[in-house]
Motif scaffolding. Structure first.
Motif, PDB file in Angstrom:
ATOM      1  N   ILE A 117      -7.133  25.754  -0.402  1.00 42.69           N
ATOM      2  CA  ILE A 117      -8.471  26.069   0.095  1.00 42.69           C
ATOM      3  C   ILE A 117      -9.266  24.819   0.442  1.00 42.69           C
ATOM      4  N   ASP A 118      -8.747  23.633   0.052  1.00 48.32           N
ATOM      5  CA  ASP A 118      -9.417  22.379   0.420  1.00 48.32           C
ATOM      6  C   ASP A 118      -9.229  22.058   1.904  1.00 48.32           C
ATOM      7  N   LEU A 119      -8.250  22.672   2.556  1.00 51.42           N
ATOM      8  CA  LEU A 119      -7.987  22.355   3.967  1.00 51.42           C
ATOM      9  C   LEU A 119      -9.139  22.847   4.847  1.00 51.42           C
TER      10      LEU A 119
ATOM     11  N   SER B 255       5.564  23.882  -5.380  1.00 51.42           N
ATOM     12  CA  SER B 255       5.866  22.725  -6.235  1.00 51.42           C
ATOM     13  C   SER B 255       4.599  21.963  -6.610  1.00 51.42           C
ATOM     14  N   THR B 256       3.668  21.865  -5.677  1.00 54.62           N
ATOM     15  CA  THR B 256       2.424  21.150  -5.948  1.00 54.62           C
ATOM     16  C   THR B 256       1.608  21.874  -7.016  1.00 54.62           C
ATOM     17  N   LEU B 257       1.545  23.195  -6.917  1.00 52.68           N
ATOM     18  CA  LEU B 257       0.813  23.957  -7.928  1.00 52.68           C
ATOM     19  C   LEU B 257       1.491  23.812  -9.294  1.00 52.68           C
TER      20      LEU B 257
ATOM     21  N   VAL C  24      -7.473  28.670  -4.735  1.00 48.83           N
ATOM     22  CA  VAL C  24      -6.986  27.531  -5.488  1.00 48.83           C
ATOM     23  C   VAL C  24      -6.646  26.372  -4.560  1.00 48.83           C
ATOM     24  N   SER C  25      -6.704  25.166  -5.101  1.00 45.44           N
ATOM     25  CA  SER C  25      -6.089  24.039  -4.409  1.00 45.44           C
ATOM     26  C   SER C  25      -5.147  23.332  -5.376  1.00 45.44           C
ATOM     27  N   GLY C  26      -3.874  23.406  -5.091  1.00 55.42           N
ATOM     28  CA  GLY C  26      -2.893  22.699  -5.914  1.00 55.42           C
ATOM     29  C   GLY C  26      -3.088  21.199  -5.783  1.00 55.42           C
TER      30      GLY C  26
HETATM   31  P1  GDP Z   1       6.638  24.351  -1.606  1.00 60.95           P
HETATM   32  O1  GDP Z   1       7.642  24.266  -0.485  1.00 60.95           O
HETATM   33  O2  GDP Z   1       6.051  25.722  -1.679  1.00 60.95           O
HETATM   34  O3  GDP Z   1       7.147  23.856  -2.924  1.00 60.95           O
HETATM   35  O4  GDP Z   1       5.413  23.424  -1.143  1.00 60.95           O
HETATM   36  P2  GDP Z   1       4.999  21.968  -1.629  1.00 60.95           P
HETATM   37  O5  GDP Z   1       4.326  22.008  -2.951  1.00 60.95           O
HETATM   38  O6  GDP Z   1       6.166  21.057  -1.475  1.00 60.95           O
HETATM   39  O7  GDP Z   1       3.866  21.655  -0.565  1.00 60.95           O
HETATM   40  C1  GDP Z   1       4.102  21.609   0.833  1.00 60.95           C
HETATM   41  C2  GDP Z   1       3.105  20.687   1.503  1.00 60.95           C
HETATM   42  O8  GDP Z   1       1.773  21.183   1.340  1.00 60.95           O
HETATM   43  C3  GDP Z   1       3.084  19.299   0.903  1.00 60.95           C
HETATM   44  O9  GDP Z   1       2.886  18.375   1.945  1.00 60.95           O
HETATM   45  C4  GDP Z   1       1.883  19.309  -0.035  1.00 60.95           C
HETATM   46  O10 GDP Z   1       1.313  18.038  -0.206  1.00 60.95           O
HETATM   47  C5  GDP Z   1       0.936  20.241   0.698  1.00 60.95           C
HETATM   48  N1  GDP Z   1       0.036  20.953  -0.238  1.00 60.95           N
HETATM   49  C6  GDP Z   1       0.398  21.683  -1.309  1.00 60.95           C
HETATM   50  N2  GDP Z   1      -0.687  22.217  -1.924  1.00 60.95           N
HETATM   51  C7  GDP Z   1      -1.767  21.801  -1.206  1.00 60.95           C
HETATM   52  C8  GDP Z   1      -3.177  22.019  -1.334  1.00 60.95           C
HETATM   53  O11 GDP Z   1      -3.687  22.699  -2.214  1.00 60.95           O
HETATM   54  N3  GDP Z   1      -3.974  21.429  -0.395  1.00 60.95           N
HETATM   55  C9  GDP Z   1      -3.466  20.674   0.609  1.00 60.95           C
HETATM   56  N4  GDP Z   1      -4.324  20.131   1.472  1.00 60.95           N
HETATM   57  N5  GDP Z   1      -2.157  20.446   0.755  1.00 60.95           N
HETATM   58  C10 GDP Z   1      -1.306  21.002  -0.137  1.00 60.95           C
END
Ligand code: GDP
Ligand code: MG
Length: 596
Positions: free
Chosen positions: A134-136, A20-22, A162-164
């Motif tokens: 990848i930012d983690l 969802s974030t991406l 990538v970093s979403g």
């Molecule tokens: P989905 O279940 O695959 O839709 O995942 P979400 O987009 O809801 O993300 C799950 C968790 O991972 C959330 O707390 C996001 O904020 C976190 N998250 C998603 N993408 C990234 C990223 O690129 N970097 C970091 N550090 N956290 C991310």
């Protein structure tokens, strides 16, 4: 838009890997959503989806993206990630030519990544591998790029990073989509056909049907027909979500958009069905249509009996938006009036129950989930049993139960623990592969009934939360199953009957009888609690009689105290259920049914 400028893709990922974030970042970077309108998890519409962070209904959205001065239209089709919704995932994949395989760079591949990847490969989709987050600081992109590369047979350097969250690398993803994913192909002159991959009930617009056009073209006001039923409707509106709905003059080959036909509930516009022009209908529907099939059944009863009509109306409402929800009235001596409901799986059950309680303000009790058994009698007749209370009497030849093919991913340290668990759950091992030195994929054939009970929790606790599970329908098997009844003072307590494997009948009986003895208050007489298989008693407990009645301590005492006591008793009686001549507070049944 001509097909050569279209790209249809989806994102497949394990839950929480950042789909969802991406998607949010892509909406932002392509300008599909203006910054002032942006909010997190833009596409996850339902409250429950936002709160639980899961996608239940899929969605489609169109985004503009330019490569070397050529304007393309990218259709992103979101898929529900959970196993319960595999059929919807599969329909969404069928609407695409490519898939982004998204993997958390701090976690690596998980069970749902694999399950959805296999589905995407069955649909011949182009796979674009991506490591996300990848930012983690804990990200290990090199290690997991290797893992992914081994799995799908590419060079580790071709795995995008990538970093979403920060947006890093997202433009590369968009460019890759245009470069690598095929443009859709179809016959523009053939009779029009479109495949339904989602159908959503909207209070204001009625049913909104999301389709992918395969051949021909659809225009507003023409007559269309659902091929599985032959029912015809006028196309009131057609358009694309970008992501707000934008009506258009028509949709052609390869385009993804929505239709509004004025149908009242999603059963008239079913996921997987084909829409065609009714004046010039297509001969063949798009392949792959299946009726949604409930796999898990449970009784839902209002704790307050007067809520029954509210529950009925609430189920009718939810059904408008959920063709896979099945229900019929059920009466139980222990729980009163309620509904026997069928669900796609446990998560589906939980979601429906939560929505009923939250959106309709109901308090509910659900009976132990059951699967569908096929019972064959000695005389050749057959019964389909979704409720233990319908288990047939008489001479039974064999009982068949639904099976699943489970995929479990676990760190290698826990392989022994996982194997032990699966064997204890009557699993049969199909295979085992090392994805890397420290991660193993185990494949088992297991009875669905065992998964439905507490498999997932047991798996998590034995692997410190590291293992993941996914499963698919795998036919049925004949098993040694029996029905265990619970008797209170000689009378059946229907809500407590269960169909279990012969080896587990005794422990089920002992635990239920023990629970009820602890929860049911003493009566004026001695009450035996028995567990029985047919006429054979396999466990017994006794509730001893009380000696004095409640009023005895008031004899000679003051009269108003006595009256108060009587009134209190009367109020209490309302919440009492009679089983034969035993009075049981409803709370005892509720407590015994809730898992410990
Ligand atoms: P989905 O279940 O695959 O839709 O995942 P979400 O987009 O809801 O993300 C799950 C968790 O991972 C959330 O707390 C996001 O904020 C976190 N998250 C998603 N993408 C990234 C990223 O690129 N970097 C970091 N550090 N956290 C991310
Ligand atoms: Mg999500």
């Amino acid at each position: 838009t001509p097909p050569e400028l279209l790209r249809n893709f989806c994102i497949i990922a394990h839950i929480d890997h950042g789909k969802s974030t991406l998607a949010d970042r892509m909406l932002q970077i392509t300008g599909a959503v203006q910054p002032r309108n942006m909010r997190a998890q833009y596409l996850d519409r339902m409250d429950i989806e936002r709160e639980r962070g899961i996608t239940i209904k899929s969605q489609a959205v169109r985004m503009p993206w330019e490569v070397d001065g050529t304007p393309y239209a990218l259709n992103m089709i979101d898929t529900p990630g959970h196993v319960d919704f595999t059929y919807e995932v599969s329909r969404s994949l069928a609407a695409c030519e490519g898939a982004l395989l998204l993997v958390d760079a701090s976690q690596g591949i998980e069970a749902q990544t694999l399950a959805n990847l296999y589905l995407a490969m069955e649909h011949d989709l182009t796979i674009i591998p991506i490591l996300n987050k990848i930012d983690l600081p804990s990200a290990q992109p090199e290690k997991y790029a290797e893992e992914i590369a081994n799995l799908i047979g590419v060079d580790p350097d071709d795995v995008l990073r990538v970093s979403g969250k920060t947006g890093e690398g997202v433009e590369d993803v968009l460019d890759r989509i245009v470069e690598q994913i095929d443009a859709p192909v179809g016959d523009a002159d053939a009779p029009s056909r479109a495949m339904i991959f989602d159908s959503v009930y909207d209070t204001y617009r009625g049913v909104v049907t999301y389709v992918r056009v395969v051949d021909g073209r659809f225009s507003p006001r023409e007559k269309v027909e659902m091929m599985s039923t032959g029912t015809a409707y006028e196309l009131q509106e057609i358009g694309v979500s970008s992501p707000e709905p934008v009506p258009s003059e028509g949709l052609g080959v390869g385009e993804v958009g929505y239709l509004i036909t004025g149908v009242k509930d999603v059963r008239q516009s079913k996921v997987g069905d084909t829409v065609t022009n009714s004046r010039r209908p297509a001969e063949q529907s798009v392949p792959g249509y299946a009726e949604p099939k409930p796999m898990v059944f449970s009784g839902l009863f209002p704790i307050d009996g007067s809520d029954y009509p509210v529950l009925r109306d609430a189920l009718d409402k939810l059904k408008l938006n959920d063709a896979s929800l099945a229900y019929e009235p059920e009466t139980s001596t222990a729980l009163g009036f309620g509904f026997r409901c069928g669900f796609l799986g446990l998560l589906h059950l939980e979601i429906i129950r939560e929505r009923l309680e939250r959106e309709f303000d109901l308090s509910l009790i659900s009976t132990a989930p059951s699967v569908v058994y096929r019972v064959v009698m000695e005389d050749g007749t057959e019964h389909t049993v979704t409720n233990p209370s319908e288990y047939p009497e008489g001479k039974i030849k064999e009982v068949h139960e639904p099976m699943v093919r489970g995929t479990i991913l676990t760190p290698s340290d826990f392989v022994g623990a996982v194997m032990e668990l699966c064997q204890g759950k009557r699993g049969q091992m199909l295979g085992m592969d090392y994805l890397s030195e420290d991660r193993v994929e185990l494949r088992y054939r297991l009875p669905l009934a065992e998964i439905v009970f507490d498999f997932f929790d047991a798996l998590k606790s034995r692997t410190k939360g590291y293992a993941s599970l996914d499963y698919q329908d795998d036919g049925e098997a004949s098993s040694d199953l029996v029905k265990v009844d619970i008797l209170l003072h000689g009378d059946h307590v229907d809500a407590f009957s269960a169909i279990v494997h012969k080896d587990k009948a005794y422990s089920y009986g002992v635990s239920m009888a023990g629970k009820l003895r602890a929860l049911i208050p003493r009566q004026q007489f001695e009450v035996p609690i028995q567990a029985a298989v047919g006429s054979r008693i396999i466990a017994r407990e006794t509730i001893r009689a009380i000696r004095k009645d409640v009023l005895s301590k008031c004899y000679g005492g003051d009269i108003s105290r006595k009256r108060k006591l009587l009134e209190k008793q009367k109020a209490g009686k309302k919440r009492m259920k009679m089983v034969g001549n035993v009075e049981v507070p409803q709370e005892a049944f509720i407590a015994a049914l809730s898992s410990d």
